[in-house]
Design a protein around this motif. Structure first.
Motif, PDB file in Angstrom:
ATOM      1  N   VAL A  90      -7.886   4.685  -3.510  1.00 41.29           N
ATOM      2  CA  VAL A  90      -7.889   3.792  -2.826  1.00 41.29           C
ATOM      3  C   VAL A  90      -7.147   3.291  -2.162  1.00 41.29           C
ATOM      4  CG1 VAL A  90      -8.532   1.701  -4.036  1.00 41.29           C
ATOM      5  CG2 VAL A  90      -9.385   3.649  -5.318  1.00 41.29           C
ATOM      6  N   PRO A  91      -5.562   3.352  -2.669  1.00 43.94           N
ATOM      7  CA  PRO A  91      -4.705   2.588  -1.110  1.00 43.94           C
ATOM      8  C   PRO A  91      -4.471   3.627  -0.251  1.00 43.94           C
ATOM      9  CG  PRO A  91      -3.977   4.065  -3.206  1.00 43.94           C
ATOM     10  CD  PRO A  91      -5.396   3.330  -4.095  1.00 43.94           C
ATOM     11  N   GLY A  92      -4.736   5.038  -0.324  1.00 36.43           N
ATOM     12  CA  GLY A  92      -4.586   5.947   0.627  1.00 36.43           C
ATOM     13  C   GLY A  92      -6.182   5.130   1.408  1.00 36.43           C
ATOM     14  N   THR A  93      -7.455   5.291   1.101  1.00 41.08           N
ATOM     15  CA  THR A  93      -8.136   4.981   2.571  1.00 41.08           C
ATOM     16  C   THR A  93      -8.077   3.776   2.789  1.00 41.08           C
ATOM     17  OG1 THR A  93      -9.793   6.098   0.653  1.00 41.08           O
ATOM     18  CG2 THR A  93     -10.640   4.545   2.438  1.00 41.08           C
ATOM     19  N   PHE A  94      -8.421   3.095   2.163  1.00 47.73           N
ATOM     20  CA  PHE A  94      -7.530   1.286   2.469  1.00 47.73           C
ATOM     21  C   PHE A  94      -6.397   1.223   3.642  1.00 47.73           C
ATOM     22  CE2 PHE A  94      -9.736  -0.840  -0.258  1.00 47.73           C
ATOM     23  CZ  PHE A  94     -10.747  -1.576  -0.364  1.00 47.73           C
ATOM     24  N   LEU A  95      -6.082   1.972   3.400  1.00 48.60           N
ATOM     25  CA  LEU A  95      -4.281   1.779   4.918  1.00 48.60           C
ATOM     26  C   LEU A  95      -4.880   3.311   5.897  1.00 48.60           C
ATOM     27  CD1 LEU A  95      -2.053   1.681   5.674  1.00 48.60           C
ATOM     28  CD2 LEU A  95      -1.272   4.082   4.569  1.00 48.60           C
ATOM     29  N   PHE A  96      -5.852   4.160   6.064  1.00 43.79           N
ATOM     30  CA  PHE A  96      -6.209   5.002   6.226  1.00 43.79           C
ATOM     31  C   PHE A  96      -7.277   3.887   7.056  1.00 43.79           C
ATOM     32  CE2 PHE A  96      -9.938   7.405   7.893  1.00 43.79           C
ATOM     33  CZ  PHE A  96      -9.340   8.717   8.899  1.00 43.79           C
ATOM     34  N   LEU A  97      -8.036   3.514   6.807  1.00 47.01           N
ATOM     35  CA  LEU A  97      -9.572   2.713   7.544  1.00 47.01           C
ATOM     36  C   LEU A  97      -9.043   1.851   8.566  1.00 47.01           C
ATOM     37  CD1 LEU A  97     -12.589   2.956   5.071  1.00 47.01           C
ATOM     38  CD2 LEU A  97     -11.749   4.608   6.890  1.00 47.01           C
ATOM     39  N   THR A  98      -8.224   0.648   7.559  1.00 46.27           N
ATOM     40  CA  THR A  98      -7.046   0.064   8.142  1.00 46.27           C
ATOM     41  C   THR A  98      -6.566   0.024   9.730  1.00 46.27           C
ATOM     42  OG1 THR A  98      -7.242  -1.532   6.101  1.00 46.27           O
ATOM     43  CG2 THR A  98      -5.341  -1.915   8.048  1.00 46.27           C
ATOM     44  N   TRP A 130       0.884  -1.325   0.168  1.00 47.19           N
ATOM     45  CA  TRP A 130       0.099  -0.110   0.194  1.00 47.19           C
ATOM     46  C   TRP A 130       0.993   1.210   0.486  1.00 47.19           C
ATOM     47  CZ3 TRP A 130      -4.066  -1.977   4.025  1.00 47.19           C
ATOM     48  CH2 TRP A 130      -4.853  -3.145   3.729  1.00 47.19           C
ATOM     49  N   GLY A 131       1.387   0.983   0.543  1.00 47.95           N
ATOM     50  CA  GLY A 131       3.504   1.924   1.055  1.00 47.95           C
ATOM     51  C   GLY A 131       3.374   2.794  -0.683  1.00 47.95           C
TER      52      GLY A 131
END
Length: 319
Positions: free
Chosen positions: A290-298, A270-271
């Motif tokens: 998309v990857p930023g949202t997944f990282l943030f929400l996780t 993701w990074g």
């Protein structure tokens, strides 16, 4: 008149706490508290979705027909510099989360495999950090004296370093090899002293409690004192620290991969995906979103869940 005696089954039920009115076990009490908390339930639900995506990543790529490193030139418009065809970064029935600019790699597949990498590194680092922290913390707190002094000096030495800077320096100087193993080792090296310091402080307190002194006076061995008297009383603190460590390590892995010293291409991360999207912010914001949202929400979900576990554990200790 005959006196009724409880049956063997009733005694067994009472012994395991299944009898009516028996207080719930610590684990069940925490689970019940979490189920009554909307934030904890939502966080657990999102984490379950991400974990399921990570586990089923090969199945996802088999169903969509696009692997994490499969180029799809038809999904990008070469006349526009490689921008995805269609709106919202190329989201379509064929690419549910869109595609990467220029190469057309499926973002859903890379998110799923990136989740595997992130969770594998974070969980492995958490296990190793917990093992080192508990062992060295208990050694320092139980034996005290010169053992305590040596371990405390090592902890002070490691905690004095700006961890992120030295992680970057160490990973930059090491050969590429298996970056996942290197990341776990480096993260654990700088992570265990924080848990060890907490465990040491609690062990110092527990070692002088009446129940430990009574066990020692009755001739209990060192192993019995550590594993039967002290370690069970550290359980809640260790669980809380562990649940709060996982989101931090996921963020650390993403940050190191973003800086180019973490997971190496073509392995998805993701990074790494966020770093690649920097030059496409204006033209294809979905590539970053998309990857930023997944990282943030996780990270947010893990943090909220860890905080709720801590609150439930503290409530149980207070009662």
């Amino acid at each position: 008149m005959a006196i009724a005696t409880p049956s063997h089954e009733a005694k067994a039920a009472a012994s395991v706490g299944d009898a009516p009115g028996a207080p719930p076990t610590e684990g069940r009490r925490i689970v019940r508290a979490l189920l009554r908390d909307r934030g904890a339930v939502l966080s657990a639900g999102f984490l379950a979705l991400v974990v399921l995506m990570a586990i089923c990543a090969p199945l996802i790529t088999a169903l969509t027909g696009h692997g994490p490193n499969t180029f799809d030139p038809a999904a990008v418009n070469s006349d526009l510099g490689g921008l995805p065809r269609g709106s919202l970064g190329g989201i379509s029935a064929e690419h549910l989360l869109g595609v990467e600019p220029q190469n057309g790699r499926d973002i859903l597949a890379r998110i799923a495999y990136g989740a595997r990498v992130s969770f594998l590194i974070a969980l492995s680092a958490t296990v190793l950090t917990t093992l080192l922290g508990v062992v060295f913390g208990m050694l320092a707190g139980f034996y005290q004296g010169w053992v305590d002094q040596v371990i405390c000096r090592i902890m002070d030495f490691l905690m004095a370093f700006p961890a992120l800077i030295f992680m970057i320096a160490i990973l930059s100087s090491l050969p590429s090899g298996d970056r996942s193993v290197l990341l776990v080792a480096v993260i654990s090296l700088f992570g265990w002293p924080y848990l060890a310091r907490l465990v040491r402080g609690q062990t110092l307190t527990l070692a002088n409690r009446e129940f430990v002194e009574a066990a020692r006076a009755s001739g209990a061995s060192t192993g019995a004192l550590v594993f039967k008297e002290i370690l069970p009383n550290l359980r809640n603190s260790v669980i809380v620290m562990t649940t709060l460590a996982v989101p931090g390590y996921i963020g650390t892995e993403a940050g190191l991969s973003f800086l180019g010293v973490g997971v190496s291409p073509p392995t998805p991360s993701w990074g790494q995906m966020i770093a690649s999207s920097v030059s496409w912010y204006a033209m294809d914001p979905m590539y970053f979103a998309v990857p930023g949202t997944f990282l943030f929400l996780t990270v947010l979900s893990l943090t909220v869940l860890g905080d709720r576990v801590r609150a439930a554990a503290d409530a149980g200790e207070a009662s």
